[in-house]
Design an enzyme around this catalytic site. Structure first.
Site, PDB file in Angstrom:
ATOM      1  N   THR A 213       3.393 -15.126  -8.650  1.00 37.84           N
ATOM      2  CA  THR A 213       2.657 -16.249  -9.231  1.00 37.84           C
ATOM      3  C   THR A 213       2.351 -17.274  -8.139  1.00 37.84           C
ATOM      4  OG1 THR A 213       2.591 -17.793 -11.089  1.00 37.84           O
ATOM      5  CG2 THR A 213       4.701 -17.579  -9.985  1.00 37.84           C
ATOM      6  N   ASN A 214       1.905 -18.473  -8.519  1.00 44.30           N
ATOM      7  CA  ASN A 214       1.619 -19.520  -7.534  1.00 44.30           C
ATOM      8  C   ASN A 214       2.235 -20.838  -8.000  1.00 44.30           C
ATOM      9  OD1 ASN A 214      -0.398 -20.908  -9.268  1.00 44.30           O
ATOM     10  ND2 ASN A 214      -1.474 -18.955  -9.022  1.00 44.30           N
ATOM     11  N   ARG A 215       1.984 -21.889  -7.268  1.00 48.66           N
ATOM     12  CA  ARG A 215       2.712 -23.140  -7.509  1.00 48.66           C
ATOM     13  C   ARG A 215       2.085 -24.020  -8.585  1.00 48.66           C
ATOM     14  NH1 ARG A 215       5.982 -24.259  -2.842  1.00 48.66           N
ATOM     15  NH2 ARG A 215       5.894 -26.473  -3.298  1.00 48.66           N
ATOM     16  N   SER A 216       1.022 -23.568  -9.212  1.00 50.70           N
ATOM     17  CA  SER A 216       0.358 -24.420 -10.213  1.00 50.70           C
ATOM     18  C   SER A 216       1.284 -24.684 -11.409  1.00 50.70           C
ATOM     19  CB  SER A 216      -0.921 -23.731 -10.703  1.00 50.70           C
ATOM     20  OG  SER A 216      -1.396 -24.416 -11.827  1.00 50.70           O
TER      21      SER A 216
END
Ligand code: CTP
Length: 412
Positions: A213-216
């Site tokens: 996933t990513n940091r959003s």
């Protein structure tokens, strides 16, 4: 606290009295809800003889209220009267008109009428003889003198096969008058607009227990959905963020929880059909594991080789097949050369507006409650929003959406 009619869905109390035209109040209720109005139905005891309480409860924004002595609220009439942006009585019988004119408050509807400072619309319906009676005329004149708006009845068929003046005004006419009056009182600027917002970082499965996933955090996308709902829009939020919505909009926003880019593409694609505005604030993963394992990977099998494949570009797909008039807003989280890269991305993605976010600047981007953005328009416009709350950024984006929509409309 209620932020008032300019930022929240307008609240209308729909009073229904006991007359055969009460069935037409059902249509008024449905149409107002469709137009983005929060409708609270208040029925007199006699209204219940004509139309079932369940019908209104099913169509309105909240269940029917009938009694001054409701246990859940010690003073329902003041709560209703003070919270309303407008009260409309459909149909208003000679009896209720007389009680209102005389200042009587012997049931929840008349008490609410006396307790409100909001505009009041009265839509009479009765037999011609009653409509023409001097006492009814005098009572209506009294109400008009006090600033009450009367929507006069029409001529036509009446109950019992009679015909003449006294038939309730057409529901469409009543709804238009309500919306017009709300406009004068500060009608929300996105009332009735269908807005789709995506939010959060997608999760791309490696196996049933692991994902990339990513940091959003989804905070900015959620703030846009909330602001749009408070400005009267009909909002669908497609989100991969676990964040809760604030209670005042939680039931108004249609929330679809998703995990992966593929789920998001499916949900946003379906919601976008018929939408006026689509805001892609989600941080959609650009790559995903090509062959996610169907069972948990084990160390015993050695370190798995990570083979990635691109995900579908949801925004570009929406731009390629968007219906005429639909407005598309993209986001771009950039690090170096944010603006230059943003301009190229705006053209490449074929969007109307691109919200560029330099996520390397202090206080901006992922997981912060503040943000600073530049909103680029396909018309060459540049709007800077210096460091502020994500709620304020959300409203600035919506202001640009409305301005862009109006510019487009005036040039077509
Ligand atoms: N977006 C999308 N589908 C993807 C990737 C991104 O719809 N698979 C959307 C995002 O929601 C955002 C916009 O496209 O509104 C820009 O996302 P961004 O990741 O900045 O752009 P990319 O297309 O990934 O371009 P690059 O990786 O070159 O920066």
């Amino acid at each position: 606290m209620d932020a008032g009619p300019t930022t929240l869905r307008p609240r209308v109390v729909l009073g229904v009295c006991g007359g055969i035209a009460a069935y037409k109040a059902v249509e008024v209720c449905r149409r107002l809800v469709d137009a983005g109005v929060h409708v609270t139905p208040v029925l007199t005891d006699d209204a219940i003889r004509f139309v079932g309480e369940v019908t209104f409860s099913a169509l309105a924004s909240e269940p029917v209220q009938r009694s001054l002595w409701d246990e859940s609220s010690p003073i329902p009439h003041t709560a209703l009267g003070q919270g309303a942006d407008l009260v409309v009585v459909v149909p208003a019988t000679a009896h209720t008109i007389a009680r209102y004119a005389a200042g009587l408050s012997d049931d929840l509807l008349t008490a609410t009428l006396l307790a409100t400072r909001a505009p009041v619309l009265v839509c009479p319906a009765m037999h011609t003889e009653m409509w023409e009676h001097p006492s009814v005329r005098d009572n209506l004149a009294t109400l008009e003198r006090r600033g009450v708006d009367i929507v006069p009845p029409e001529s036509g068929r009446l109950a019992g096969g009679d015909s003449g003046e006294g038939r309730l005004a057409d529901p469409g006419v009543i709804v238009d008058r309500v919306l017009e009056r709300l406009g004068r009182a500060g009608r929300p600027d996105l009332l009735g607009a269908r807005v789709v917002v995506s939010a959060g970082g997608t999760r791309e499965a490696l196996d049933p227990v692991r994902f990339i996933t990513n940091r959003s955090s989804g905070k900015q996308g959620h703030a846009i959905a909330v602001a749009a709902a408070r400005r009267g829009a009909d909002v669908t939020l497609v989100t991969s963020s676990p964040l809760a919505l604030p209670p005042d909009v939680a039931t108004a926003v249609r929330r679809i929880d998703v995990e992966s880019a593929a789920d998001m593409e499916h949900a946003v694609g379906a919601a976008a059909d018929g939408a006026d505005v689509v805001v892609m604030a989600a941080a959609v993963a650009d790559f995903r594991p090509k062959r996610p394992a169907g069972r948990k990977l084990s160390k015993e099998e050695g370190i798995p080789e990570l083979v990635l494949e691109p995900t579908p570009d949801i925004l570009a797909g929406l731009a390629a097949r968007r219906p005429p008039g639909q407005l598309l807003v993209g986001f771009a989280a950039e690090t170096p050369d944010a603006l230059e890269r943003g301009r190229r991305k705006l053209a490449r993605k074929g969007v109307d507006l691109l919200v560029v976010n330099d996520v390397s600047a202090p206080g901006t981007g992922f997981d912060h409650d503040t943000n600073a953005v530049v909103i680029l328009g396909a018309d060459g416009s540049t709007t800077e929003v210096p460091l502020t709350s994500k709620d304020a950024v959300a409203n600035a984006v919506l202001d640009r959406v409305i301005a862009h929509h109006n510019e487009k409309r005036s040039t077509t």
